[in-house]
Design an enzyme around this catalytic site. Structure first.
Site, mmCIF file in Angstrom:
data_model
loop_
_atom_site.group_PDB
_atom_site.id
_atom_site.type_symbol
_atom_site.label_atom_id
_atom_site.label_comp_id
_atom_site.label_asym_id
_atom_site.label_seq_id
_atom_site.Cartn_x
_atom_site.Cartn_y
_atom_site.Cartn_z
ATOM 1 N N ALA A 174 42.718 63.139 24.768
ATOM 2 C CA ALA A 174 43.729 62.639 25.703
ATOM 3 C C ALA A 174 44.610 63.734 26.290
ATOM 4 O O ALA A 174 45.112 63.603 27.410
ATOM 5 C CB ALA A 174 44.596 61.591 25.004
ATOM 6 N N THR A 226 46.700 64.476 30.359
ATOM 7 C CA THR A 226 48.145 64.311 30.549
ATOM 8 C C THR A 226 48.605 64.942 31.861
ATOM 9 O O THR A 226 49.548 64.460 32.492
ATOM 10 C CB THR A 226 48.936 64.928 29.374
ATOM 11 N N HIS A 283 33.994 56.914 23.454
ATOM 12 C CA HIS A 283 34.924 55.792 23.314
ATOM 13 C C HIS A 283 34.858 54.848 24.515
ATOM 14 O O HIS A 283 35.756 54.037 24.725
ATOM 15 C CB HIS A 283 36.359 56.298 23.108
ATOM 16 N N CYS A 341 29.403 40.834 29.532
ATOM 17 C CA CYS A 341 29.608 39.519 28.932
ATOM 18 C C CYS A 341 29.224 39.594 27.460
ATOM 19 O O CYS A 341 28.146 40.092 27.117
ATOM 20 C CB CYS A 341 28.755 38.473 29.650
ATOM 21 N N CYS A 368 25.872 36.869 27.110
ATOM 22 C CA CYS A 368 24.547 37.140 27.692
ATOM 23 C C CYS A 368 24.311 38.616 27.984
ATOM 24 O O CYS A 368 23.222 38.999 28.402
ATOM 25 C CB CYS A 368 24.338 36.316 28.957
ATOM 26 N N CYS A 392 32.072 35.004 32.417
ATOM 27 C CA CYS A 392 30.774 35.224 33.052
ATOM 28 C C CYS A 392 30.260 33.887 33.597
ATOM 29 O O CYS A 392 30.764 32.813 33.241
ATOM 30 C CB CYS A 392 29.816 35.791 32.002
ATOM 31 N N SER A 422 43.841 66.033 19.141
ATOM 32 C CA SER A 422 44.470 66.282 17.844
ATOM 33 C C SER A 422 43.462 66.141 16.709
ATOM 34 O O SER A 422 43.769 66.441 15.558
ATOM 35 C CB SER A 422 45.630 65.306 17.622
ATOM 36 N N ASN A 461 44.665 73.294 22.390
ATOM 37 C CA ASN A 461 45.458 72.080 22.195
ATOM 38 C C ASN A 461 46.908 72.468 21.952
ATOM 39 O O ASN A 461 47.183 73.433 21.235
ATOM 40 C CB ASN A 461 44.925 71.282 20.997
#
Length: 251
Positions: A25, A29, A121, A129, A132, A154, A194, A214
């Site tokens: 992340a 930023t 992720h 859906c 299905c 759906c 992190s 980082n």
């Protein structure tokens, strides 16, 4: 950071036959998307993740999810790739890096032009859906929710959910690919993470050499061959400039 560190990282990249980048992340930023754990600004200081982005809420109380947690996802829409995303895309195009493994769901690597991306992720481009498995664009989910269709449904009557990995979800198939390439890479560069979320945070342990860029501390700082506590754009800009110097000198 000193020029010698930039030069060392640049030399490692040039010499590496297979370099993988792992992003978190902190990379986004600078595009206006808050990270999760930074003191004072992190999302998890304001919102309980288990109350906003968990499968318990998604399936147990979808109305609550689509009125609360879903706003975190839509809040990322409209963000643009920053300098770091663009430099990484350029480095991939030039053969300096082989793949990007990202924990981010914001689509910014995709928008920057990177090709070999493993979104471990998930993402906010698509949804499906749960009944299905029909695929939908994320914009369709947004439109349905905006019209008051909560949860969005759906044509088969099943609930449509975003293709994001929530707390309680299994990781997508691309994680196996991420594991495989991490175990083969000569160099892994961690940027803006992190490294607190498993099992993704195990991947750096598979790399032969490790660079961490980082602002905050990580559990791998002592293991890193080079450690840069600065913003992604600043570090990558300087590293890329050093790579060009190395190439120009014929080293």
């Amino acid at each position: 950071m000193s020029d010698s560190k930039y030069e060392k990282i640049a030399e490692m990249i040039v010499k590496s036959k297979l370099t993988v980048v792992l992003t978190g992340a902190g990379l986004s930023t600078e595009s206006g998307i808050p990270d999760f754990r930074s003191k004072g600004t992190g999302l998890w200081e304001k919102i309980d993740p288990m109350e906003a982005l968990s499968t318990d809420v998604l399936y147990g109380n979808p109305e609550k999810f689509y009125r609360t947690g879903f706003k975190i996802l839509t809040g990322m829409k409209g963000a643009k790739p920053n300098k770091a995303h663009l430099i990484l895309a350029k480095m991939e195009k030039e053969g300096l890096i082989s793949a990007i493994i990202t924990q981010n769901i914001d689509n910014l690597h995709y928008d920057a032009g990177s090709k070999n991306i493993m979104e471990v992720h998930g993402n906010i481009r698509t949804g499906h859906c749960v009944k299905c498995r029909k695929t939908y664009g994320f914009n369709v989910i947004e439109e349905k929710v905006a019209k008051g269709e909560i949860p969005p449904l759906c044509t088969c009557g099943g609930m449509i959910r975003p293709d994001v990995v929530f707390f309680g979800d299994s990781l997508p198939d691309c994680f196996n690919k991420a594991w495989e390439i991490s175990s083969r890479c000569d160099l892994m560069i961690v940027i803006g993470s992190s490294l607190q979320v498993g099992p993704v945070n195990y991947l750096p342990s598979l790399a032969k050499k490790l660079v961490i860029i980082n602002k905050g501390d990580t559990m791998y700082d002592r293991r890193a061959d080079v450690l840069c506590n600065e913003s992604a754009s600043s570090a990558l800009d300087n590293i890329y400039a050093k790579i060009q110097e190395i190439k120009a000198s014929g080293r």
